[in-house]
Design a protein around this motif. Sequence first.
Motif, PDB file in Angstrom:
ATOM      1  N   PHE A  39       8.428  -3.065 -12.952  1.00 19.88           N
ATOM      2  CA  PHE A  39       8.016  -4.636 -12.344  1.00 19.88           C
ATOM      3  C   PHE A  39       7.777  -4.810 -10.871  1.00 19.88           C
ATOM      4  O   PHE A  39       6.955  -5.102 -10.297  1.00 19.88           O
ATOM      5  N   SER A  40       8.410  -3.838 -10.148  1.00 18.61           N
ATOM      6  CA  SER A  40       8.856  -3.807  -9.096  1.00 18.61           C
ATOM      7  C   SER A  40       7.009  -3.066  -8.470  1.00 18.61           C
ATOM      8  O   SER A  40       6.691  -3.724  -7.308  1.00 18.61           O
ATOM      9  N   LEU A  77       4.509  -4.999  -5.983  1.00 15.34           N
ATOM     10  CA  LEU A  77       4.214  -4.244  -4.720  1.00 15.34           C
ATOM     11  C   LEU A  77       2.593  -3.659  -5.199  1.00 15.34           C
ATOM     12  O   LEU A  77       1.572  -3.331  -3.900  1.00 15.34           O
ATOM     13  N   SER A  78       1.518  -3.368  -6.447  1.00 13.50           N
ATOM     14  CA  SER A  78       0.281  -2.816  -6.488  1.00 13.50           C
ATOM     15  C   SER A  78      -0.545  -3.819  -5.998  1.00 13.50           C
ATOM     16  O   SER A  78      -1.209  -3.997  -5.558  1.00 13.50           O
ATOM     17  N   GLU A  79       0.384  -5.586  -6.532  1.00 12.30           N
ATOM     18  CA  GLU A  79      -0.801  -6.828  -6.425  1.00 12.30           C
ATOM     19  C   GLU A  79      -0.754  -7.309  -4.783  1.00 12.30           C
ATOM     20  O   GLU A  79      -1.647  -7.569  -4.497  1.00 12.30           O
ATOM     21  N   LEU A 115      -3.935  -6.939  -2.129  1.00  6.12           N
ATOM     22  CA  LEU A 115      -4.348  -8.682  -0.976  1.00  6.12           C
ATOM     23  C   LEU A 115      -4.556  -8.436   0.823  1.00  6.12           C
ATOM     24  O   LEU A 115      -4.961  -8.250   1.383  1.00  6.12           O
ATOM     25  N   LEU A 116      -4.055  -6.624   0.538  1.00  4.12           N
ATOM     26  CA  LEU A 116      -3.189  -6.091   2.005  1.00  4.12           C
ATOM     27  C   LEU A 116      -4.782  -5.652   2.048  1.00  4.12           C
ATOM     28  O   LEU A 116      -5.206  -5.520   3.288  1.00  4.12           O
ATOM     29  N   LYS A 117      -5.105  -4.850   1.243  1.00  2.78           N
ATOM     30  CA  LYS A 117      -6.429  -3.564   1.432  1.00  2.78           C
ATOM     31  C   LYS A 117      -7.426  -4.310   2.483  1.00  2.78           C
ATOM     32  O   LYS A 117      -8.235  -4.523   3.197  1.00  2.78           O
ATOM     33  N   ILE A 176       2.267   4.509  -5.694  1.00  2.00           N
ATOM     34  CA  ILE A 176       2.172   3.254  -4.555  1.00  2.00           C
ATOM     35  C   ILE A 176       2.541   3.885  -3.195  1.00  2.00           C
ATOM     36  O   ILE A 176       1.366   3.170  -2.723  1.00  2.00           O
ATOM     37  N   GLY A 177       2.918   4.422  -3.054  1.00  4.04           N
ATOM     38  CA  GLY A 177       2.756   4.991  -1.481  1.00  4.04           C
ATOM     39  C   GLY A 177       1.315   5.929  -1.113  1.00  4.04           C
ATOM     40  O   GLY A 177       1.024   6.282  -0.262  1.00  4.04           O
TER      41      GLY A 177
END
Length: 212
Positions: free
Chosen positions: A66-67, A71-73, A77-79, A105-106
Amino acid sequence: MAKWDQLTKAIGDLEEKKVMKILNKFVATNPSDKEVQEVIDACHKGMARVGDSFERGDYFVGDLIFSGEVLSEALDLLKPILKNDTSAKTGKILLGTVHGDLHDIGKNIFKSMASAAGFEVYDIGIDQSVGAFVNKVREVQPDIVGMSGVLTVALEAMKHTVDGLKEAGLRNDIKIILGGNPVTKEACQYIGGDAYTTNAAEGVRICRGWIK
Ligand code: B12
């Protein structure tokens, strides 16, 4: 309380709604790249808290998953607000998470930042074998190969991958950068990388230095 502590805490506590509320507000302020970096660092700290809770036995694998989704979500948004800096001479980066490691993720953060800095990034995904790296290097002929891994065992997989590139006669044509939490100076020397980092923004700076 430091500026983004609330965000770090919300990620650590897996409070998805709160995370997205903070980030939506942030995005609406038209932030600078430096500010975006601060926010990414705060997210990173939040993920470290998730890892600590997992180690203590307070969180389970489902919580890790879930974490990752939260973070992907957040990253999606930040991309779009990472500024496109095309002043740098662009180069090609081949990027992948090494064999045995499913964390991305990284890697994806580095990919977004390197793309925003003008690099052409070829992302071959997670759990990639030595052969997959070798074949793709032959096909794409990148300037730089980026290897990602967060499991301790990923360090050995990175070494095998660098050895495989050497055996294929490709090592001298490329620079290799290693990324992910367990990568240290000593590990980088052992693996045979040219540089390492646990910070995507620093990784982009290193790559830009190589392309000049
Ligand atoms: C989310 C997560 C997962 C998710 C991954 C989802 C995904 N899509 O990635 C899932 C649930 C799949 C998962 C699975 C597992 N996980 Co996990 N996971 C995590 C967690 C909580 C966060 C990792 C993360 O995304 N960090 C945030 C990112 C942003 O950090 P980062 O990767 O270091 O990236 C930054 C830099 O390093 C750099 N960077 C990264 N890559 C690259 C590449 C280049 C080229 C460059 C330049 C820079 C760069 O840029 C990034 C931004 O600055 C960590 C805890 C922690 N403290 O890290 C555990 C953790 C990594 N997991 C762990 C474990 C044990 C597992 C499992 C074995 C659990 C299980 N029992 O099944 C499995 C392993 C699966 C596998 N074979 O890979 C352990 C690893 C222990 C170890 N020493 O090896 C950790 C440390 C948790 C813990 N404390 O025990 N996990």
